[in-house]
Write an enzyme that holds these catalytic residues in place. Structure first.
Site, PDB file in Angstrom:
ATOM      1  N   ARG A 189       0.888  -1.220  -0.063  1.00 49.08           N
ATOM      2  CA  ARG A 189       0.015   0.128  -0.159  1.00 49.08           C
ATOM      3  C   ARG A 189       0.893   1.212   0.093  1.00 49.08           C
ATOM      4  O   ARG A 189       1.743   1.481   1.013  1.00 49.08           O
ATOM      5  CB  ARG A 189      -0.789  -0.113   1.248  1.00 49.08           C
ATOM      6  CG  ARG A 189      -1.642   1.349   1.300  1.00 49.08           C
ATOM      7  CD  ARG A 189      -2.971   1.433   0.474  1.00 49.08           C
ATOM      8  NE  ARG A 189      -4.022   2.220   0.813  1.00 49.08           N
ATOM      9  CZ  ARG A 189      -3.743   3.785   0.499  1.00 49.08           C
ATOM     10  NH1 ARG A 189      -2.558   4.117   0.130  1.00 49.08           N
ATOM     11  NH2 ARG A 189      -4.841   4.425   0.850  1.00 49.08           N
ATOM     12  N   ASP A 194      -3.926   8.626  -1.207  1.00 40.44           N
ATOM     13  CA  ASP A 194      -5.216   8.161  -1.574  1.00 40.44           C
ATOM     14  C   ASP A 194      -5.803   8.321  -2.922  1.00 40.44           C
ATOM     15  O   ASP A 194      -6.081   9.517  -3.090  1.00 40.44           O
ATOM     16  CB  ASP A 194      -6.132   8.528  -0.179  1.00 40.44           C
ATOM     17  CG  ASP A 194      -7.291   7.798   0.001  1.00 40.44           C
ATOM     18  OD1 ASP A 194      -7.229   6.549  -0.743  1.00 40.44           O
ATOM     19  OD2 ASP A 194      -8.152   7.826   0.865  1.00 40.44           O
ATOM     20  N   GLU A 197     -11.309   5.982  -5.839  1.00 38.55           N
ATOM     21  CA  GLU A 197     -11.870   4.606  -5.475  1.00 38.55           C
ATOM     22  C   GLU A 197     -12.505   4.102  -6.740  1.00 38.55           C
ATOM     23  O   GLU A 197     -13.005   4.777  -7.523  1.00 38.55           O
ATOM     24  CB  GLU A 197     -12.683   4.532  -4.542  1.00 38.55           C
ATOM     25  CG  GLU A 197     -12.054   4.778  -2.926  1.00 38.55           C
ATOM     26  CD  GLU A 197     -11.114   3.735  -2.802  1.00 38.55           C
ATOM     27  OE1 GLU A 197     -11.395   2.725  -2.644  1.00 38.55           O
ATOM     28  OE2 GLU A 197      -9.957   4.243  -2.118  1.00 38.55           O
ATOM     29  N   ARG A 237      -1.570  -5.687   4.362  1.00 41.02           N
ATOM     30  CA  ARG A 237      -0.778  -5.108   3.564  1.00 41.02           C
ATOM     31  C   ARG A 237       0.384  -4.136   4.057  1.00 41.02           C
ATOM     32  O   ARG A 237       0.113  -3.817   5.211  1.00 41.02           O
ATOM     33  CB  ARG A 237      -1.563  -3.978   2.469  1.00 41.02           C
ATOM     34  CG  ARG A 237      -2.771  -4.543   1.567  1.00 41.02           C
ATOM     35  CD  ARG A 237      -3.373  -3.551   0.887  1.00 41.02           C
ATOM     36  NE  ARG A 237      -4.050  -2.688   1.588  1.00 41.02           N
ATOM     37  CZ  ARG A 237      -4.710  -1.661   1.349  1.00 41.02           C
ATOM     38  NH1 ARG A 237      -4.910  -1.640  -0.054  1.00 41.02           N
ATOM     39  NH2 ARG A 237      -5.170  -0.554   1.990  1.00 41.02           N
TER      40      ARG A 237
END
Length: 379
Positions: A189, A194, A197, A237
């Site tokens: 990750r 971020d 999505e 992760r």
């Protein structure tokens, strides 16, 4: 001279020979017997054999030779000891205390431990997240080849410690088939960012999610990357800052920082669990995001309004705000059942319940009609 006769220089028989003469004669007769045996003479007079000393009888060594014999240890004289104790006592330990002997058996031992430490720290391959030693987090980096990219901010890579120097790529093959890679890769990750999505867990895709995913695939898929690992997240992760070298100068590039500069991701906005690699890197990431937003790159392109973008900026939904909205709407990020399927199930059960109720009412009505007919026929 005939055999068996001894004569003195004066011609008289002196009987038994003197010790000196007997010794001399013994050596002479031994030589003579050999010579005569070669000429067919096989017997000697018994008088000579009786007077000569036996071969097993030897004179004691002189006192000068006795001084060379080491004395018996006192512990062996006083009491009886076991075989193992006698061996231990008779070992020459002085030999093992010499510098040459110490070097001979110390250097191989130190070399073996050094090779084991090098293998454990730099050449040991990790098959997955569970195999990474806790001491590696925040202290070591992992070198590997990216095998798949699942989202705009995470991927899988095959750990190749030592790189080409350890034979990876030319002596040791890196598998790329999904069947061979099963349970042999590490999920990563990307720390500090971020990305938008994608469509999963029953949720719609967020704008620019496909662009971020495609860019990341083109940038690192099949490439060798180095991950500075920090910790594990809730999905097992490894959260890490990822670096890759790109031509023409093969300078090291921070993958997360490049995505922020292109407007394909935002800085990680969660209250807990955010990892940037330190306060300095956190500020660098936030400055890169602000510059991309100001220039209208990537997901920030639709925020510019007015003449040449000088008017009021329109806010867009960040990945964190999108997740919070989905959670508030009844969806989940952790893969649990959503509220929508429950409503659908209840809707599917409603017609069946209605039909059962109608059938029961019809049955009761039929019974009531039959009872009324019976009453009417009675006299």
């Amino acid at each position: 001279m005939p055999w068996g006769l001894w004569a003195s220089p004066t011609g008289k028989d002196e009987g038994t020979p003197s010790p000196s003469s007997s010794t001399k004669y013994s050596s002479t007769t031994s030589t003579t017997s050999v010579n005569h045996s070669n000429h067919g003479i096989h017997s000697m007079p018994s008088t000579l054999l009786s007077n000569s000393p036996r071969p097993t009888e030897r004179a004691p060594p002189p006192a000068a030779d006795m001084a060379d014999i080491p004395p018996i240890p006192p512990q062996l004289k006083k009491r009886a000891i076991s075989w193992n104790d006698s061996l231990w006592t008779l070992i020459d330990w002085q030999h093992y205390q010499e510098p040459r002997s110490i070097v001979l058996y110390t250097l191989p031992t130190i070399g073996a431990f050094a090779l084991f430490g090098i293998w454990r720290s730099f050449l040991r391959r990790f098959r997955g997240t569970a195999y990474i030693s806790p001491g590696f987090f925040r202290r070591r980096t992992l070198l590997g080849k990216v095998t798949s990219v699942g989202d705009g901010d995470n991927f899988h890579f095959f750990h190749t410690p030592g790189g080409r120097l350890a034979g990876w790529g030319w002596l040791r093959r890196v598998p790329m088939v999904r069947k061979e890679l099963k349970d042999r890769t590490i999920p990563i990750r990307i720390a500090g960012i971020d990305a938008p999505e994608g469509a999963h867990f029953g949720r719609p895709a967020q704008p620019y999610s496909s662009e971020a995913l495609q860019w990341l695939r083109n940038y690192i898929l099949g490439k060798r990357v180095r991950a500075r690992i920090y910790r594990k997240d809730q999905y097992d992760r490894v959260v890490a800052t990822v670096f890759v070298r790109k031509p023409p100068f093969f300078l090291r590039k921070d993958v997360g920082l490049e995505m922020l500069k292109l407007g394909l991701a935002t800085t990680y906005e969660a209250r807990t669990g955010a990892e940037f690699g330190g306060p300095k890197m956190e500020q660098v990431y936030k400055d890169a995001e602000a510059a991309a937003r100001r220039k209208g790159k990537g997901m920030w392109a639709n925020t510019l309004t007015g003449f040449f973008g000088l008017g009021r900026r329109r806010e867009i939904e960040s990945p964190r705000q999108y997740k919070d909205r989905m959670r508030a709407a009844g969806n989940t990020i952790l893969g649990k059942k959503t509220a929508a399927p429950k409503a659908t199930t209840a809707a599917k059960k409603a017609p069946a319940v209605k039909r059962e109720t109608a059938a029961a009412a019809k049955k009761e009505k039929t019974k009531a009609t039959a009872a009324d007919s019976t009453v009417a026929k009675m006299p």
